[in-house]
Write a protein that holds these residues in place. Structure first.
Motif, PDB file in Angstrom:
ATOM      1  N   ILE A  77      -1.628   1.146 -13.177  1.00 19.28           N
ATOM      2  CA  ILE A  77      -0.399   0.695 -12.416  1.00 19.28           C
ATOM      3  C   ILE A  77      -0.219   0.444 -11.574  1.00 19.28           C
ATOM      4  N   SER A  78      -1.073   0.977 -10.405  1.00 18.46           N
ATOM      5  CA  SER A  78      -0.683   0.624  -9.429  1.00 18.46           C
ATOM      6  C   SER A  78      -1.929  -1.086  -9.190  1.00 18.46           C
ATOM      7  N   ILE A  79      -2.849  -1.204  -9.757  1.00 19.53           N
ATOM      8  CA  ILE A  79      -3.556  -1.508  -9.680  1.00 19.53           C
ATOM      9  C   ILE A  79      -2.806  -3.648 -10.181  1.00 19.53           C
ATOM     10  N   ALA A  80      -1.934  -3.228 -11.372  1.00 19.82           N
ATOM     11  CA  ALA A  80      -1.145  -4.485 -11.586  1.00 19.82           C
ATOM     12  C   ALA A  80       0.573  -4.152 -10.740  1.00 19.82           C
ATOM     13  N   GLY A  81       1.012  -3.152 -10.232  1.00 18.70           N
ATOM     14  CA  GLY A  81       1.832  -3.597  -9.839  1.00 18.70           C
ATOM     15  C   GLY A  81       1.246  -3.991  -8.347  1.00 18.70           C
ATOM     16  N   ALA A 106       0.500  -8.049  -8.274  1.00 17.61           N
ATOM     17  CA  ALA A 106       1.862  -8.519  -8.680  1.00 17.61           C
ATOM     18  C   ALA A 106       2.549  -8.837  -6.777  1.00 17.61           C
ATOM     19  N   LEU A 107       2.975  -7.662  -6.296  1.00 23.99           N
ATOM     20  CA  LEU A 107       3.652  -7.621  -4.887  1.00 23.99           C
ATOM     21  C   LEU A 107       2.840  -7.708  -3.938  1.00 23.99           C
ATOM     22  N   GLY A 108       1.385  -8.123  -4.209  1.00 27.92           N
ATOM     23  CA  GLY A 108       0.699  -8.757  -3.293  1.00 27.92           C
ATOM     24  C   GLY A 108       0.803 -10.163  -3.460  1.00 27.92           C
ATOM     25  N   ILE A 109       0.220 -10.436  -4.314  1.00 32.67           N
ATOM     26  CA  ILE A 109       0.273 -11.960  -4.458  1.00 32.67           C
ATOM     27  C   ILE A 109       1.306 -12.302  -3.948  1.00 32.67           C
ATOM     28  N   PHE A 119      -3.730  -4.765   0.649  1.00 28.31           N
ATOM     29  CA  PHE A 119      -5.447  -5.413   1.030  1.00 28.31           C
ATOM     30  C   PHE A 119      -4.969  -6.937   0.382  1.00 28.31           C
ATOM     31  N   THR A 120      -4.640  -6.821  -0.783  1.00 29.09           N
ATOM     32  CA  THR A 120      -4.099  -8.199  -1.453  1.00 29.09           C
ATOM     33  C   THR A 120      -3.759  -9.262  -0.928  1.00 29.09           C
ATOM     34  N   MET A 121      -2.272  -8.516  -0.031  1.00 26.33           N
ATOM     35  CA  MET A 121      -0.962  -9.274   1.195  1.00 26.33           C
ATOM     36  C   MET A 121      -1.770 -10.304   1.880  1.00 26.33           C
ATOM     37  N   ASN A 122      -3.139  -8.886   3.062  1.00 26.52           N
ATOM     38  CA  ASN A 122      -3.939  -9.284   3.907  1.00 26.52           C
ATOM     39  C   ASN A 122      -4.339 -10.307   3.788  1.00 26.52           C
TER      40      ASN A 122
END
Length: 242
Positions: free
Chosen positions: A66-70, A73-76, A133-136
């Motif tokens: 769930i942490s990976i998926a959420g 998705a939010l980070g992208i 991490f994804t967002m940055n």
């Protein structure tokens, strides 16, 4: 062989320090390494231990997925939309800085005692690191990648899957490693406060009974599991960077 000398030296030093501390504080406060080993062998031969270990593993897997998926998705979304990211990043950081234990009554009220509460605690700890991490990583990605994707007429989903994800894979692997450790911590906290099953519950029961042998035996199991998983994530991370 040289690669094993460092970890082996650390392990020997840790065991020696453990034994010295045991001699100082006594058996009532800290079980010795030999006593812990005997208790560990006895404990892993029981069905109760494996039932609780599987309960913890199942909650950990659910919370991590769930942490990976959420988080991805939010980070992208926040990474591609720079304005939304600039607005929500301080809010996310402030939320994540809150001590998660303070939300314990709210989690119990919503999810009750059981697996759902443990998973919720795990997600609360593990989702935001992947998100950040994804967002940055997207922010630091070369803008020419997205411009080229737009020029080629790729759809938004194609841009994410074929351009963004391959470009930030190495950075995401770092976020996954950190998120896994924090998710495990969250699940164990959830088991200690909001469950009657799992290794965290066994830890709490051992502390309440003053059973230092069981307490240290479970701690050894958790440390070995965490180090093994961390080594696997580190290996994947190095391959990603190559």
């Amino acid at each position: 062989m040289k690669n094993w000398m460092g970890p082996l030296g650390v392990l020997v030093a840790a065991v020696l320090a453990w034994e010295c501390l045991h001699l100082i504080v006594g058996e009532g406060s800290l079980a010795s390494p030999s006593t812990t080993l005997v208790q560990l062998v006895s404990m892993v031969s029981t069905a109760e231990f494996w039932q609780n270990a599987l309960e913890t593993c199942w909650a950990l897997i659910c919370a991590f997925l769930i942490s990976i998926a959420g988080g991805l998705a939010l980070g992208i979304v926040l990474g591609i939309n720079r304005f939304a990211g600039a607005v929500f990043e301080p809010i996310i950081l402030n939320i994540y800085s809150l001590p998660k234990v303070t939300l314990y009554p709210l989690v119990l009220l919503i999810f009750g005692l059981g697996t759902a509460a443990k998973v919720a605690f795990g997600v609360m700890h593990g989702l935001i690191p992947i998100l950040l991490f994804t967002m940055n990583a997207i922010r630091q990605m070369k803008p020419v990648y997205l411009r080229a994707a737009l020029t080629m007429g790729l759809t938004p989903s194609q841009r994410v899957l074929r351009v963004v994800m391959p470009a930030i894979a190495a950075e995401i692997s770092t976020g996954l490693r950190l998120s896994f450790s924090l998710t495990l911590l969250g699940v164990l906290i959830g088991e200690m406060f909001a469950s009657q099953h799992g290794l965290g519950y066994l830890l709490t029961r051992a502390m309440n009974l003053g059973d230092t042998r069981t307490l240290m035996a479970i701690a050894v199991v958790l440390i070995a599991f965490a180090l093994t998983c961390n080594a696997a994530f580190t290996s994947v991370h190095k391959r990603m960077h190559r």
